[in-house]
Design a protein around this motif. Structure first.
Motif, PDB file in Angstrom:
ATOM      1  N   VAL A  32       0.839  -1.200   0.000  1.00  0.00           N
ATOM      2  CA  VAL A  32       0.000   0.000   0.000  1.00  0.00           C
ATOM      3  C   VAL A  32       0.871   1.246   0.000  1.00  0.00           C
ATOM      4  CG1 VAL A  32      -1.769   1.294   1.242  1.00  0.00           C
ATOM      5  CG2 VAL A  32      -1.820  -1.210   1.235  1.00  0.00           C
ATOM      6  N   ASP A  33       0.766   2.026  -1.066  1.00  0.00           N
ATOM      7  CA  ASP A  33       1.457   3.310  -1.172  1.00  0.00           C
ATOM      8  C   ASP A  33       0.407   4.407  -1.048  1.00  0.00           C
ATOM      9  OD1 ASP A  33       3.002   5.510  -1.708  1.00  0.00           O
ATOM     10  OD2 ASP A  33       3.272   5.066  -3.839  1.00  0.00           O
ATOM     11  N   LEU A  34       0.384   5.082   0.079  1.00  0.00           N
ATOM     12  CA  LEU A  34      -0.622   6.115   0.317  1.00  0.00           C
ATOM     13  C   LEU A  34      -0.504   7.282  -0.656  1.00  0.00           C
ATOM     14  CD1 LEU A  34      -0.460   6.182   4.221  1.00  0.00           C
ATOM     15  CD2 LEU A  34      -2.233   5.136   2.799  1.00  0.00           C
ATOM     16  N   SER A  35       0.650   7.433  -1.268  1.00  0.00           N
ATOM     17  CA  SER A  35       0.861   8.561  -2.185  1.00  0.00           C
ATOM     18  C   SER A  35       0.022   8.453  -3.455  1.00  0.00           C
ATOM     19  CB  SER A  35       2.348   8.671  -2.562  1.00  0.00           C
ATOM     20  OG  SER A  35       3.134   8.929  -1.414  1.00  0.00           O
ATOM     21  N   VAL A  36      -0.480   7.245  -3.771  1.00  0.00           N
ATOM     22  CA  VAL A  36      -1.271   7.108  -4.991  1.00  0.00           C
ATOM     23  C   VAL A  36      -2.596   7.854  -4.881  1.00  0.00           C
ATOM     24  CG1 VAL A  36      -0.248   4.876  -5.563  1.00  0.00           C
ATOM     25  CG2 VAL A  36      -2.374   4.942  -4.252  1.00  0.00           C
ATOM     26  N   GLY A  37      -2.964   8.246  -3.659  1.00  0.00           N
ATOM     27  CA  GLY A  37      -4.205   8.999  -3.488  1.00  0.00           C
ATOM     28  C   GLY A  37      -4.043  10.485  -3.697  1.00  0.00           C
ATOM     29  N   LEU A  38      -2.829  10.942  -3.962  1.00  0.00           N
ATOM     30  CA  LEU A  38      -2.603  12.371  -4.199  1.00  0.00           C
ATOM     31  C   LEU A  38      -3.048  12.772  -5.594  1.00  0.00           C
ATOM     32  CD1 LEU A  38       0.950  12.670  -2.625  1.00  0.00           C
ATOM     33  CD2 LEU A  38      -1.105  13.833  -1.788  1.00  0.00           C
ATOM     34  N   ALA A  39      -3.472  14.019  -5.733  1.00  0.00           N
ATOM     35  CA  ALA A  39      -3.847  14.540  -7.045  1.00  0.00           C
ATOM     36  C   ALA A  39      -2.607  14.689  -7.914  1.00  0.00           C
ATOM     37  CB  ALA A  39      -4.550  15.885  -6.891  1.00  0.00           C
ATOM     38  N   GLN A  40      -2.812  14.674  -9.214  1.00  0.00           N
ATOM     39  CA  GLN A  40      -1.697  14.809 -10.143  1.00  0.00           C
ATOM     40  C   GLN A  40      -0.998  16.152  -9.935  1.00  0.00           C
ATOM     41  OE1 GLN A  40      -2.810  14.460 -14.235  1.00  0.00           O
ATOM     42  NE2 GLN A  40      -0.714  14.284 -14.968  1.00  0.00           N
ATOM     43  N   GLY A  41       0.315  16.117  -9.789  1.00  0.00           N
ATOM     44  CA  GLY A  41       1.083  17.338  -9.578  1.00  0.00           C
ATOM     45  C   GLY A  41       1.204  17.744  -8.119  1.00  0.00           C
ATOM     46  N   ALA A  42       0.436  17.101  -7.242  1.00  0.00           N
ATOM     47  CA  ALA A  42       0.494  17.420  -5.816  1.00  0.00           C
ATOM     48  C   ALA A  42       1.548  16.558  -5.128  1.00  0.00           C
ATOM     49  CB  ALA A  42      -0.869  17.195  -5.172  1.00  0.00           C
TER      50      ALA A  42
END
Length: 530
Positions: A114-124
């Protein structure tokens, strides 16, 4: 099983599971259009910066203190690395002092990667903080240890230092220090922002279709915000919060302020499935020769109740089960209790099913007895139908009198299903939101995650077969063809529904059906021998 009973079951399940999950109302087009226009205008005013980069406020023209206008025109080469504790591994880059990967390393979640960063918006990116240089610059790597990293940037006599520190579990602190060795004062408003976007149905949880804003205001009022209307209502009384975050379903990112209140702002773009917020502290003036440090506490990880309660700020309120909380909460407590001595959530679900079935046994018995009585009454009902076939009003009246005389409730067969339906729905919401079921295995190489659907559809198909078998043991209270067609169609409809449900839910349904068949067989045999 009469026609009303069949219709009630089909409509109840179809409405609660299919409509709410797959055909929910779309956002109001006008509201979405207005929201998009506001978002586009905000983007234009940010001078092309990525959406979650906080740009330092420019001082007013009539400010009492002359402040320096700083720029990040000095560049540094990128360096990367990682820090870790027992729960998280953060991969970082010196460009913006950002984390590029947030991997959960706890053993029970490790196989999921599980990589929590995949939930970030593009460019964020995370953690995005305000900077005296406008956008966060290309820092130099100042120092690094096993669980902490510090970045530094110096320009125009001002030094900005950013530190990310992993505490215990999923607790993180991000701090920024401003050292002013320049000739003019520097103005800084400490802030942390977070932009999330749900774009892929396979990330984090395939059943959570949006990321919601969660917050608790200064008065201790908690709310889960799903749209711009919710945001307006929540912040109507003020923007001061104890904490604010984004609910990822099984996970949460939250900015916490245990001592000092934060000022917060949030935005949700329902069409793009974007959720963003900013948590801001009070503005600071850093005079020449002075330095200042501001630290933010974060929680970035799983929604484990004990970990959230440990913060003593009400973060456990983010474990939400909608209107089914009154049932889902005790079901989860019972499930965790059974897991405590069984060590397997699949076995715990089976035991929970047995316990619920025993609790509802008296009602189920009354239902099956009612259906047997209805079956025995069919000859008399046919006589009435033949006698009053041209007078429906009298037929209905005489039928009700017959029911009263024989002490039969024609809807008695529906009662257990109506009582069982909230249990089904509560269990569904519980599995969808309780992290205990996330990546919880039952049988190796088959049901390795009870929060996801059966990969080989073995349980849903078996459920359909068992439901067809159940109709054989159910007393038939009607002979008309339409009722029989619906009775045999129902297992097909329910099988189709179960194909899309979490395997933990279908396991409960399957075991409950098996127990129902056993109970029907017992009642039928009892009446046959009576």
């Amino acid at each position: 099983m009469n026609k009303n009973f069949i219709i009630a079951m089909v409509l109840s399940v179809a409405v609660m599971f299919i409509w709410s999950e797959f055909f929910a109302p779309k956002p109001d087009p006008e509201a979405v259009k207005k929201q998009q226009e506001q978002a586009e205008q905000a983007e234009k005013s940010a001078d092309g910066a990525p959406k979650n980069i906080i740009v330092a406020e420019k001082p007013a023209a009539n400010a009492d203190v002359a402040t320096a206008q700083l720029t990040a025109d000095k560049t540094n080469p990128e360096k990367t690395g990682s820090i870790a504790n027992e729960a998280l591994e953060l991969t970082f880059s010196t460009l913006g002092g950002k984390v590029t990967k947030s991997l959960i390393t706890e053993e029970r979640y490790r196989s999921k990667e599980v990589d929590l960063s995949v939930g970030l918006a593009q460019g964020a990116y995370f953690p995005a903080m305000s900077s005296v240089f406008g956008e966060e610059p290309a820092y130099e790597l100042a120092s690094q240890s096993a669980g902490s990293v510090t970045f530094v940037y110096e320009n125009q006599g001002v030094t900005e230092q950013k530190t990310i520190t992993l505490k215990d579990n999923f607790n993180i602190t991000v701090a920024k220090t401003i050292v002013n060795n320049g000739e003019n004062a520097v103005e800084w408003t400490p802030a942390v922002s977070f932009d999330s976007q749900f774009e892929n149905s396979d990330i984090l949880s395939s059943y959570n279709k949006k990321f919601k804003i969660v917050a608790q205001n200064a008065d201790g009022k908690f709310d889960e915000l799903e749209d711009s209307g919710d945001i307006k209502d929540f912040f109507e009384a003020g923007d001061s919060v104890n904490w604010i975050g984004v609910n990822y379903g099984y996970f949460i990112f939250a900015v916490i302020s245990p001592e000092n209140r934060l000022h917060a702002a949030a935005e949700i773009d329902s069409k793009k499935n974007l959720s963003r917020f900013t948590a801001t502290a009070e503005k600071i003036i850093v005079n020449p020769g002075e330095s200042v440090t501001k630290e933010f506490s974060l929680y970035y990880g799983t929604k484990e109740r004990e970990l959230l309660k440990h913060k003593e700020l009400g973060l456990e309120k983010t474990i939400t089960f909608g209107w089914t909380s009154f049932l889902a909460e005790p079901l989860l407590l019972a499930l965790n209790f059974f897991y405590g001595f069984l060590g397997n959530y699949g076995l715990a679900i089976i035991l929970l099913t047995i316990v619920v079935k025993l609790l509802l046994w008296p009602l189920s018995n009354a239902s099956y007895k009612s259906m047997n009585k209805m079956k025995a009454l069919q000859p008399k009902l046919k006589e009435l139908q033949e006698k009053y076939k041209d007078d429906k009003e009298t037929l209905n009246k005489e039928t009700m009198l017959l029911y009263q005389k024989e002490n039969i409730n024609p809807l008695g067969g529906c009662l257990p299903m109506f009582i069982q339906m909230p249990v089904y729905i509560a269990l569904y919401y519980m599995i969808q939101n309780a992290v205990e079921l996330f990546n919880a295995p039952f049988l190796p190489f088959w049901l390795t995650d009870l929060s996801e659907k059966d990969p080989y559809y073995i349980i849903p198909i078996s459920l359909g077969v068992m439901m067809l078998l159940q109709t054989k043991f159910t007393p038939q209270t009607a002979d008309n063809k339409q009722a029989k067609i619906m009775m045999y169609t129902m297992p097909i409809v329910f099988t189709w529904i179960s194909l899309m449900l979490p395997s933990g839910m279908t396991l409960y349904w399957f075991v409950n059906t098996l127990l129902g068949i056993a109970q029907q067989f017992y009642i039928n045999k009892k009446y046959k021998n009576a």
